[in-house]
Design an enzyme around this catalytic site. Structure first.
Site, mmCIF file in Angstrom:
data_model
loop_
_atom_site.group_PDB
_atom_site.id
_atom_site.type_symbol
_atom_site.label_atom_id
_atom_site.label_comp_id
_atom_site.label_asym_id
_atom_site.label_seq_id
_atom_site.Cartn_x
_atom_site.Cartn_y
_atom_site.Cartn_z
ATOM 1 N N CYS A 69 0.873 -1.176 0.000
ATOM 2 C CA CYS A 69 0.000 0.000 0.000
ATOM 3 C C CYS A 69 0.907 1.223 0.000
ATOM 4 O O CYS A 69 2.037 1.149 -0.478
ATOM 5 C CB CYS A 69 -0.969 -0.015 1.182
ATOM 6 S SG CYS A 69 -0.188 0.182 2.805
ATOM 7 N N HIS A 70 0.448 2.334 0.548
ATOM 8 C CA HIS A 70 1.278 3.545 0.553
ATOM 9 C C HIS A 70 2.422 3.439 1.555
ATOM 10 O O HIS A 70 3.573 3.695 1.224
ATOM 11 C CB HIS A 70 0.424 4.780 0.843
ATOM 12 C CG HIS A 70 1.217 6.041 0.925
ATOM 13 N ND1 HIS A 70 1.841 6.582 -0.176
ATOM 14 C CD2 HIS A 70 1.521 6.851 1.967
ATOM 15 C CE1 HIS A 70 2.489 7.676 0.193
ATOM 16 N NE2 HIS A 70 2.310 7.864 1.481
#
Length: 104
Positions: A69-70
């Site tokens: 993810c981020h």
């Protein structure tokens, strides 16, 4: 299991190193669409975290999945959930924030 977590973890650098060596790894990116379109790992499959329970049929339970993810928070949640469903999931620590490999 590492660090008391129900799933394994890998650094984004180690994941990139393995991809550069030509390992055919299975990657799922659980970020939202606007994040995905800003740049993602070319071989990754995009399934936003909220859609994961409805789209698990797109993931082969026989394979090991590297989840990104981020920054590593949503991917950790995804890994925990996938492991509960019988998948082998590896969280990419630091996520795309620390990704130095190719993006598209």
């Amino acid at each position: 299991m590492h660090n008391g977590l129900p799933f394994e973890e890998i650094s984004s650098k180690e994941l990139n190193d393995r991809l550069e060596r030509g390992e055919g790894l299975h990657i799922v990116d659980v970020r939202e669409p606007h994040e995905w379109f800003q740049g993602h790992i070319p071989s990754a499959r995009h399934i936003p975290l909220g859609q994961l329970p409805h789209r698990m049929d797109e993931l082969d339970p026989q394979e090991e999945w590297f989840v990104i993810c981020h920054s590593g928070g949503r991917s950790a949640l995804a890994c925990e959930w996938l492991e509960e469903q019988g998948f082998r999931a590896v969280n990419v620590m630091g996520g795309m924030m620390f990704w130095e490999g190719e993006i598209e």
